[in-house]
Structure formats: C-alpha cells, structure tokens
Design an enzyme around this catalytic site. Sequence first.
Site, PDB file in Angstrom:
ATOM      1  N   ASN A 169       0.272  -1.550   0.191  1.00 25.73           N
ATOM      2  CA  ASN A 169      -0.222  -0.221   0.128  1.00 25.73           C
ATOM      3  C   ASN A 169       0.765   1.064  -0.199  1.00 25.73           C
ATOM      4  OD1 ASN A 169       0.335  -0.681   2.664  1.00 25.73           O
ATOM      5  ND2 ASN A 169      -1.381   0.645   3.569  1.00 25.73           N
ATOM      6  N   GLY A 173       2.271  -5.375   7.147  1.00 25.25           N
ATOM      7  CA  GLY A 173       0.821  -6.305   6.537  1.00 25.25           C
ATOM      8  C   GLY A 173       0.139  -6.959   7.287  1.00 25.25           C
ATOM      9  N   SER A 174      -0.704  -7.225   6.747  1.00 27.74           N
ATOM     10  CA  SER A 174      -1.571  -8.330   7.621  1.00 27.74           C
ATOM     11  C   SER A 174      -1.548  -8.771   8.304  1.00 27.74           C
ATOM     12  CB  SER A 174      -2.442  -9.291   6.917  1.00 27.74           C
ATOM     13  OG  SER A 174      -1.420 -10.034   6.227  1.00 27.74           O
ATOM     14  N   THR A 175      -2.487  -8.953   9.674  1.00 26.73           N
ATOM     15  CA  THR A 175      -2.938  -9.229  10.952  1.00 26.73           C
ATOM     16  C   THR A 175      -2.482 -11.177  10.891  1.00 26.73           C
ATOM     17  OG1 THR A 175      -3.540  -7.776  11.680  1.00 26.73           O
ATOM     18  CG2 THR A 175      -3.496  -9.695  13.770  1.00 26.73           C
ATOM     19  N   VAL A 191      -0.624 -12.808   8.352  1.00 26.99           N
ATOM     20  CA  VAL A 191       0.183 -12.946   8.264  1.00 26.99           C
ATOM     21  C   VAL A 191       2.111 -12.592   9.075  1.00 26.99           C
ATOM     22  CG1 VAL A 191       2.505 -13.002   6.682  1.00 26.99           C
ATOM     23  CG2 VAL A 191      -0.192 -12.946   5.797  1.00 26.99           C
ATOM     24  N   GLY A 192       1.305 -11.472  10.313  1.00 24.75           N
ATOM     25  CA  GLY A 192       1.887 -11.099  10.987  1.00 24.75           C
ATOM     26  C   GLY A 192       1.660 -11.823  12.091  1.00 24.75           C
ATOM     27  N   GLU A 208       4.118  -4.062  11.563  1.00 30.50           N
ATOM     28  CA  GLU A 208       2.944  -3.392  11.722  1.00 30.50           C
ATOM     29  C   GLU A 208       1.405  -3.377  11.182  1.00 30.50           C
ATOM     30  OE1 GLU A 208       3.291  -0.171  13.077  1.00 30.50           O
ATOM     31  OE2 GLU A 208       5.032  -0.103  13.769  1.00 30.50           O
ATOM     32  N   CYS A 211      -3.376   1.327   6.249  1.00 31.71           N
ATOM     33  CA  CYS A 211      -3.697   1.135   7.810  1.00 31.71           C
ATOM     34  C   CYS A 211      -4.418   1.909   8.703  1.00 31.71           C
ATOM     35  CB  CYS A 211      -2.406   0.347   8.049  1.00 31.71           C
ATOM     36  SG  CYS A 211      -1.304   1.462   8.030  1.00 31.71           S
ATOM     37  N   GLU A 271       8.142   2.280  15.169  1.00 32.25           N
ATOM     38  CA  GLU A 271       8.581   2.409  14.455  1.00 32.25           C
ATOM     39  C   GLU A 271       9.453   4.276  14.566  1.00 32.25           C
ATOM     40  OE1 GLU A 271       6.894   0.405  11.029  1.00 32.25           O
ATOM     41  OE2 GLU A 271       8.923  -0.566  10.769  1.00 32.25           O
TER      42      GLU A 271
HETATM   43  P1  NAD Z   1       0.116  -9.341   3.798  1.00 38.49           P
HETATM   44  O1  NAD Z   1       0.307  -9.488   4.861  1.00 38.49           O
HETATM   45  O2  NAD Z   1      -0.411 -10.127   2.153  1.00 38.49           O
HETATM   46  O3  NAD Z   1       1.919  -9.522   3.293  1.00 38.49           O
HETATM   47  C1  NAD Z   1       2.821  -8.544   3.564  1.00 38.49           C
HETATM   48  C2  NAD Z   1       3.867  -8.576   2.974  1.00 38.49           C
HETATM   49  O4  NAD Z   1       4.017  -9.645   4.103  1.00 38.49           O
HETATM   50  C3  NAD Z   1       3.991  -8.568   1.909  1.00 38.49           C
HETATM   51  O5  NAD Z   1       5.857  -8.210   0.900  1.00 38.49           O
HETATM   52  C4  NAD Z   1       4.091 -10.472   1.633  1.00 38.49           C
HETATM   53  O6  NAD Z   1       4.629 -10.698   0.516  1.00 38.49           O
HETATM   54  C5  NAD Z   1       4.426 -10.422   2.420  1.00 38.49           C
HETATM   55  N1  NAD Z   1       4.324 -12.305   3.372  1.00 38.49           N
HETATM   56  C6  NAD Z   1       3.460 -13.219   3.004  1.00 38.49           C
HETATM   57  N2  NAD Z   1       3.258 -14.277   3.271  1.00 38.49           N
HETATM   58  C7  NAD Z   1       4.355 -14.555   3.682  1.00 38.49           C
HETATM   59  C8  NAD Z   1       4.995 -15.895   4.978  1.00 38.49           C
HETATM   60  N3  NAD Z   1       4.712 -16.231   5.121  1.00 38.49           N
HETATM   61  N4  NAD Z   1       6.001 -15.238   5.634  1.00 38.49           N
HETATM   62  C9  NAD Z   1       6.929 -14.115   5.335  1.00 38.49           C
HETATM   63  N5  NAD Z   1       6.308 -13.080   4.615  1.00 38.49           N
HETATM   64  C10 NAD Z   1       5.034 -13.184   4.160  1.00 38.49           C
HETATM   65  O7  NAD Z   1      -0.293  -7.937   3.605  1.00 38.49           O
HETATM   66  P2  NAD Z   1      -0.347  -6.608   2.077  1.00 38.49           P
HETATM   67  O8  NAD Z   1      -1.497  -7.025   1.472  1.00 38.49           O
HETATM   68  O9  NAD Z   1       0.559  -6.649   1.332  1.00 38.49           O
HETATM   69  O10 NAD Z   1      -0.820  -5.662   2.853  1.00 38.49           O
HETATM   70  C11 NAD Z   1      -2.338  -4.938   3.293  1.00 38.49           C
HETATM   71  C12 NAD Z   1      -2.373  -5.415   4.877  1.00 38.49           C
HETATM   72  O11 NAD Z   1      -0.728  -4.119   5.250  1.00 38.49           O
HETATM   73  C13 NAD Z   1      -3.525  -4.463   5.615  1.00 38.49           C
HETATM   74  O12 NAD Z   1      -3.816  -5.353   6.435  1.00 38.49           O
HETATM   75  C14 NAD Z   1      -2.662  -3.102   6.522  1.00 38.49           C
HETATM   76  O13 NAD Z   1      -3.169  -2.440   7.737  1.00 38.49           O
HETATM   77  C15 NAD Z   1      -0.902  -3.160   6.577  1.00 38.49           C
HETATM   78  N6  NAD Z   1      -0.968  -2.533   7.077  1.00 38.49           N
HETATM   79  C16 NAD Z   1      -0.061  -2.286   7.520  1.00 38.49           C
HETATM   80  C17 NAD Z   1       0.961  -0.608   7.859  1.00 38.49           C
HETATM   81  C18 NAD Z   1       1.249  -0.123   9.421  1.00 38.49           C
HETATM   82  O14 NAD Z   1       2.539   0.217   9.566  1.00 38.49           O
HETATM   83  N7  NAD Z   1       0.516  -0.853  10.781  1.00 38.49           N
HETATM   84  C19 NAD Z   1       1.127  -0.151   7.244  1.00 38.49           C
HETATM   85  C20 NAD Z   1       0.854  -0.620   5.818  1.00 38.49           C
HETATM   86  C21 NAD Z   1       0.195  -1.734   5.588  1.00 38.49           C
END
Ligand code: NAD
Length: 455
Positions: free
Chosen positions: A131, A207-209, A211-212, A229, A263, A432
């Site tokens: 994003n 990224g997403s909660t 995957v996090g 994050e 986010c 961060e």
């Molecule tokens: P996502 O979790 O699908 O992917 C994020 C990253 O993780 C990508 O680079 C992806 O390739 C990688 N990934 C996927 N599977 C993995 C694994 N098993 N092990 C390690 N890495 C892996 O998220 P997205 O769809 O790219 O982003 C959207 C999400 O990010 C939303 O939930 C949004 O709220 C969140 N986000 C949070 C913040 C914040 O600062 N809190 C900022 C921006 C986006």
Amino acid sequence: MTSSTLINPATEEVLRSVEQLDVDAVDDAVARAKVAQKRWAKAAPAERAAGLRAFAAVVDAHVDELAALEVANSGHPIGNAEWEAGHVRDVLQFYSASPERMAGKQIPVAGGLDVTFHEPLGVVGVITPWNFPMTIASWGFAPALAAGNAVVIKPAEWTPLTTIRLGELAVEAGLDPDLFQVLPGRGSVVGERFVTHPDVRKVVFTGSTEVGTRVMAGAAAQVKRVTLELGGKSANIVFDDCDLEKAAATAPYGVFDNAGQDCCARSRILVQRNVFDRFMELLEPAVAGVAVGDPTDRGTEMGPLVSKPHWESVRAYVPDDAPVAFRGSAPQGPGYWFAPTVLTPQRTDRTVTEEIFGPVVAVLPFDDEADAIDLANDSPYGLSGSIWTDNLSRAMRVSRAVEAGNLSVNSHSSVRYNTPFGGFKQSGLGRELGPDAPLHFTETKNVFYAVSEES
Ligand code: NAD
C-alpha cells in the site's frame, strides 16, 4: 527462478516483469550482508552518517522518477507519490543524525567503570506491504542502517519497483552493494526465509495481522526480534460540540486517502446521535467532491485500487443489498476503480468489524462519551483514530481512553518521521519512526571495567 508480471492498476496495461528470488538467492544475499555489516559497524559514526546523508541526497535528486514509478506501479495520485518519495529522503536525513548520537550510559558502581553500548543486531530483514511501498520500506531500512546493521528487504509482489530503484540509488550514493539489498519474491519463499534464516537477527514486518501472526510464531523458534505493523479499523469520533462542518469536510480524506488502502484509514466514523443527520447532510457533498481519476493528473485525489484481486475483495463488502447511504464517483473503463462508498450498517456488521482496505466507510451513531469510547475500542485492532471536539477536557479524556497508538484531535494526521508510530492490540508490536527507532535495531550491552587499587 520465476518472474511476476506487474500491471498498471489505472490502465490494466502490463508494465514489466520482475524476477522472484528463491531460497538459495536469499541465503547468498544474507551471507554477503553479514560480511558488509561488519565493515559498516566498524566505520566511524561520522562516516555512516555521511553515507546516509549521501543516500538522502540521491533520493532527493530522483523524487520525480520514484514518484512516476509509484504512479505506474501502484496507481497513487502523482501529488501523493511525490510526497512519498520526499518522505523517504526526509526519513534518511533524520536518521543520518543517529550514528553520532547512539550514546550509552555510564552508571555509577563500586570498583570500576560501568558503561552500556548499543550494539547493532547484524542483518535485519524488512518485509513490506503493497500500500505504501517506499515510505514503509524507509521506516525499516533507514533506522536499521543508522544503528549499524545491514538490511535485506522484500517488497510486496505487486509493488516492488520503487524499492528496487531505492536499492540502486543506495549504491549510486556510495553504500556497499551488499549492505542494503532488495530481494523481490514471494512472501512464502523470501519472506519466510527471513524468518527461518539464523543470520537474520530481526524481522520488521508490515502487512496483514494474519501473516504477521505467522511471522511472530516463526520468529519465536529462534527468539528472533520482531517489529510488527499490522492491520487497523480506526475510529473517527465526532462529538456534537465540534466544528461539524470541518469534521464532515475532512472525514473523506481521513479514510479515502490512497483509496482507503491505508492501515490508518478512519474506516469507522462514529457520530453523536443528536448531530448524526446534520453530519450526513454535510458528508454527502464532501464525498462527492473527492476527485477520483487518472493518477497522473495533478487534480486527482484518489486513484484506483492496486489490483484486480484486491478490487474483488473490496467489492465483496458491498453487495447489492448493502446499506449504502451515498457514493462518490469513479471513472468507467479499464482500471480497478471503486467509487468512495458510505455505509450505515448495524454495529455487528462485518463492514464495521473487518478491515476492508478500500474506499468504504461505515458511519454509526453513538449516545454519549462512554458509548463512543466503548464503540471505538470494540475492535481487535488499535492503530489510529481521530477525535473531533472543541471541549479540551473531553479531548484529553477520550484520547487517553481510546486504545490506539496514533491519535489526532481535530485533524487526521498520523505519520510524522520524528514521532513514534505503531499499534495497540492486534495492530502490531513495537514502534517505528521517532527518535528512538534506531535503538530498536540494537542490543544493549553492559560492560564493567574493574579498576584496581593503586599499588
Ligand atoms: P500481506 O500480509 O498479505 O503481505 C505483506 C508482506 O508479507 C508482503 O511482502 C508479502 O509477500 C509478505 N508475506 C506473505 N506471506 C508471508 C509469509 N508467510 N512469511 C513472510 N512474509 C510473507 O499484507 P498486504 O496485503 O501486502 O498489505 C495490507 C495489510 O498491511 C493490511 O492489513 C494493512 O493494514 C497492513 N498495513 C499495516 C501498516 C502499519 O503500519 N500498521 C502499514 C501498511 C499496511
């Protein structure tokens, strides 16, 4: 090695393809990063500071190019994309001051001298979402480098272009090519390898909660440091004593910025019941006024969604019988367009509880201050939010009661490079940005030097 094809989300035209690295390529990169990190950590603090300033200067000279890449790859409006590239420069500039200020403590103890050192971790892995590709990358790599670490970074599959270019610009600025390496690839391959590789000492994941959570569980096997994050479902709380015109005029920009793919999007607007109808009357023209269209046009405020699969995911939240109050506009024809959409659902509806990550907002009435706080906190997330009131005591009470990491009163600002950023609850772990970020890429070492008596 495989490759992935990138599509311009505003035109659906093919941009180019990017090679996806495999595990062997990651292992090779980490081995080289490990060697480069030792050299970097040994360099004089002033030399590391100069390296980061040089990187900032090269980014500054390429703001237009980076912005154009983000417009094409991510569909961000040109004005936003220019701000993002300038922000990367500012983040580098801010943390270029850190290497010469990473002071430890001298602690008074008996029998000698006790001091603490902030030792770099080693190689840090940064995993970013699609994003805000380049800004979020910089929040990880700039303070990590400033603290004396090497960085390997994996951009999201859909949006790797600006991060790849930043890797080239770092080399142009004179940084060791092995110190900061961009490794495009799949999350399940490159991202996972960052988690399992024993020489990657910390993973910064945005990224997403979902995957996090997996990243954190995987990191536990090596007691690996993580910063997370994650997602959000932030509340914009509008009290009856606020400047209602201003609250309504700005509310669309608090949620529809970056087409809601933010986010921090204030995707729940909570409005005191006695001003609910008036607020909706004011909100309708404000939503209609959001300029949605060609991201290369300087007048555009909102571009398309990032991809077809994401468009389908957002679309699923607005079925034909959805409680739509009103909608803004969006272009017809090619591109993943989605008009800003305002819903008035029940409190339990999934549009109120789940992160949609698109230009869809739920507006709900509340009764009093206690009800507003309960409703705002009725979420597993806690990233951001806004409070609109002209009552100072209420602003103080509510801002302390809302469980979220980044709040703004009578505005929607959340991110500044010089203030800490991060989430409560399932929105994340750690912070961060801000002055302390480099410390999160170090271990504190305590050393006692015994001083013998004069003989
Ligand atoms: P996502 O979790 O699908 O992917 C994020 C990253 O993780 C990508 O680079 C992806 O390739 C990688 N990934 C996927 N599977 C993995 C694994 N098993 N092990 C390690 N890495 C892996 O998220 P997205 O769809 O790219 O982003 C959207 C999400 O990010 C939303 O939930 C949004 O709220 C969140 N986000 C949070 C913040 C914040 O600062 N809190 C900022 C921006 C986006």
